[in-house]
Design a protein around this motif. Structure first.
Motif, PDB file in Angstrom:
ATOM      1  N   PHE A 189      -1.179   7.129 -53.512  1.00  0.00           N
ATOM      2  CA  PHE A 189      -2.252   7.719 -54.297  1.00  0.00           C
ATOM      3  C   PHE A 189      -3.605   7.341 -53.716  1.00  0.00           C
ATOM      4  CE2 PHE A 189      -0.408   9.647 -58.035  1.00  0.00           C
ATOM      5  CZ  PHE A 189       0.879   9.138 -58.012  1.00  0.00           C
ATOM      6  N   THR A 190      -4.549   8.264 -53.803  1.00  0.00           N
ATOM      7  CA  THR A 190      -5.929   7.986 -53.436  1.00  0.00           C
ATOM      8  C   THR A 190      -6.790   8.269 -54.644  1.00  0.00           C
ATOM      9  OG1 THR A 190      -5.480   8.715 -51.187  1.00  0.00           O
ATOM     10  CG2 THR A 190      -7.782   8.507 -51.835  1.00  0.00           C
ATOM     11  N   THR A 228      -6.091  12.378 -60.728  1.00  0.00           N
ATOM     12  CA  THR A 228      -5.471  11.521 -59.718  1.00  0.00           C
ATOM     13  C   THR A 228      -4.935  12.397 -58.592  1.00  0.00           C
ATOM     14  OG1 THR A 228      -4.842   9.870 -61.353  1.00  0.00           O
ATOM     15  CG2 THR A 228      -3.669   9.832 -59.257  1.00  0.00           C
ATOM     16  N   THR A 246      -2.878  13.187 -55.038  1.00  0.00           N
ATOM     17  CA  THR A 246      -1.820  12.743 -54.136  1.00  0.00           C
ATOM     18  C   THR A 246      -1.838  13.658 -52.921  1.00  0.00           C
ATOM     19  OG1 THR A 246      -0.459  12.035 -56.009  1.00  0.00           O
ATOM     20  CG2 THR A 246       0.639  12.282 -53.885  1.00  0.00           C
ATOM     21  N   GLU A 290      -0.366  15.327 -49.683  1.00  0.00           N
ATOM     22  CA  GLU A 290       0.923  15.670 -49.077  1.00  0.00           C
ATOM     23  C   GLU A 290       0.651  16.606 -47.907  1.00  0.00           C
ATOM     24  OE1 GLU A 290       3.471  17.246 -52.091  1.00  0.00           O
ATOM     25  OE2 GLU A 290       3.468  15.397 -53.288  1.00  0.00           O
ATOM     26  N   VAL A 309      -3.130  18.802 -51.567  1.00  0.00           N
ATOM     27  CA  VAL A 309      -3.476  17.725 -52.495  1.00  0.00           C
ATOM     28  C   VAL A 309      -2.975  18.125 -53.878  1.00  0.00           C
ATOM     29  CG1 VAL A 309      -5.324  16.422 -53.608  1.00  0.00           C
ATOM     30  CG2 VAL A 309      -5.501  16.997 -51.182  1.00  0.00           C
ATOM     31  N   THR A 319      -3.366  15.489 -60.652  1.00  0.00           N
ATOM     32  CA  THR A 319      -2.810  15.272 -61.987  1.00  0.00           C
ATOM     33  C   THR A 319      -3.931  14.789 -62.892  1.00  0.00           C
ATOM     34  OG1 THR A 319      -0.683  14.623 -61.025  1.00  0.00           O
ATOM     35  CG2 THR A 319      -1.072  14.033 -63.328  1.00  0.00           C
ATOM     36  N   ARG A 349      -0.829  19.390 -63.869  1.00  0.00           N
ATOM     37  CA  ARG A 349      -0.751  19.199 -62.418  1.00  0.00           C
ATOM     38  C   ARG A 349      -1.071  20.512 -61.727  1.00  0.00           C
ATOM     39  NH1 ARG A 349       3.295  15.949 -64.335  1.00  0.00           N
ATOM     40  NH2 ARG A 349       3.242  13.770 -63.633  1.00  0.00           N
ATOM     41  N   ARG A 385      -1.458  22.026 -57.452  1.00  0.00           N
ATOM     42  CA  ARG A 385      -1.426  21.773 -56.006  1.00  0.00           C
ATOM     43  C   ARG A 385      -2.467  22.642 -55.305  1.00  0.00           C
ATOM     44  NH1 ARG A 385       2.367  19.930 -52.114  1.00  0.00           N
ATOM     45  NH2 ARG A 385       3.827  19.495 -53.820  1.00  0.00           N
ATOM     46  N   THR A 389     -13.117  12.719 -58.432  1.00  0.00           N
ATOM     47  CA  THR A 389     -12.354  11.693 -57.729  1.00  0.00           C
ATOM     48  C   THR A 389     -13.239  11.001 -56.695  1.00  0.00           C
ATOM     49  OG1 THR A 389     -11.660  13.161 -55.931  1.00  0.00           O
ATOM     50  CG2 THR A 389     -10.282  13.123 -57.912  1.00  0.00           C
ATOM     51  N   VAL A 398     -11.249  11.846 -50.786  1.00  0.00           N
ATOM     52  CA  VAL A 398      -9.840  11.934 -50.417  1.00  0.00           C
ATOM     53  C   VAL A 398      -9.760  12.453 -48.988  1.00  0.00           C
ATOM     54  CG1 VAL A 398      -7.627  13.013 -50.957  1.00  0.00           C
ATOM     55  CG2 VAL A 398      -9.203  12.419 -52.807  1.00  0.00           C
TER      56      VAL A 398
END
Length: 226
Positions: A1-2, A45, A47, A49, A53, A56, A103, A105, A133, A136
């Motif tokens: 997690f970032t 939050t 994540t 991938e 990104v 959530t 959530r 994406r 945030t 990232v």
């Protein structure tokens, strides 16, 4: 997690980092005596991938909420950009006012550093934004570096070459500075290297600085001897 959750915060109207309304702001200030339709548990939050990104976020309360838009801002840009279609509220028909978890994406981002936030829209069309945030990193897995010049010292008629390692798709700009920190010239940055030509340079110590379009910088020294 970032990134991480922050203490729960009621959202305020949509603004850029400098405090000016952004393209989606209705241009109103929030009256603190008027309850806002959504209370977030904190920033979303993220994540990472690959080039995607996954965000959530959680709400504590929802009233009169139509849904959410994900927004992103790449480092070095001034405005927030919409990164999703409307994510419908899960509180439709729920009179309890309780919160929910969501959530989304964001797919196929260009390499760079981004901030994300959630913009809420109520059923009256009023828009407001939650906390953002931290930065990232996306697609920057490859090591970033500016290697030592060769030849060094540099002599008249020679050209020093400084190999550069940058993530795929990132542009690089090079600048040459003298020992006083004054800009001497912009440098040719092509392929995987930056070059410094000795022509029209006085003897002395110089600094080669590169910067990518995502904001990363690196510096090396080169000495010219006549």
């Amino acid at each position: 997690f970032t990134g991480a959750f922050v203490p729960h915060t009621q959202i305020g109207f949509d603004r850029n980092d400098d405090g000016t309304p952004d393209a989606y702001s209705p241009g109103f200030e929030n009256d603190s005596a008027t309850p806002l339709p959504v209370e977030f548990a904190g920033a979303p939050t993220p994540t990472v991938e690959g080039r995607d990104v996954v965000l959530t976020w959680r709400t504590l309360t929802e009233t009169n909420n139509a849904g959410f838009y994900v927004q992103r801002k790449r480092k070095g840009t001034a405005s927030w950009t919409r990164a999703s279609a409307l994510v419908p509220t899960k509180a439709e028909g729920d009179a309890s006012g309780e919160g929910h978890t969501y959530r989304y994406r964001v797919m196929s981002l260009a390499p760079g550093r981004y901030r994300f936030r959630i913009r809420q829209e109520d059923r009256d069309g009023v828009r407001s934004a939650g906390p953002a945030t931290a930065l990232v990193e996306v697609g920057l897995e490859k090591q970033f570096s500016l290697h030592a010049p060769a030849p060094n010292p540099l002599r008249p008629g020679e050209t020093a070459r400084l190999p550069v390692s940058v993530p795929e798709g990132e542009a690089v700009e090079g600048v040459l500075y003298n020992s006083l920190g004054q800009q001497v010239r912009r440098l040719e940055a092509s392929g995987a290297a930056v070059t410094v030509r000795a022509e029209d340079l006085a003897s002395g110590l110089y600094f080669v600085r590169i910067e990518t379009d995502s904001g990363r910088t690196a510096t090396q020294q080169v000495t010219l001897v006549r």
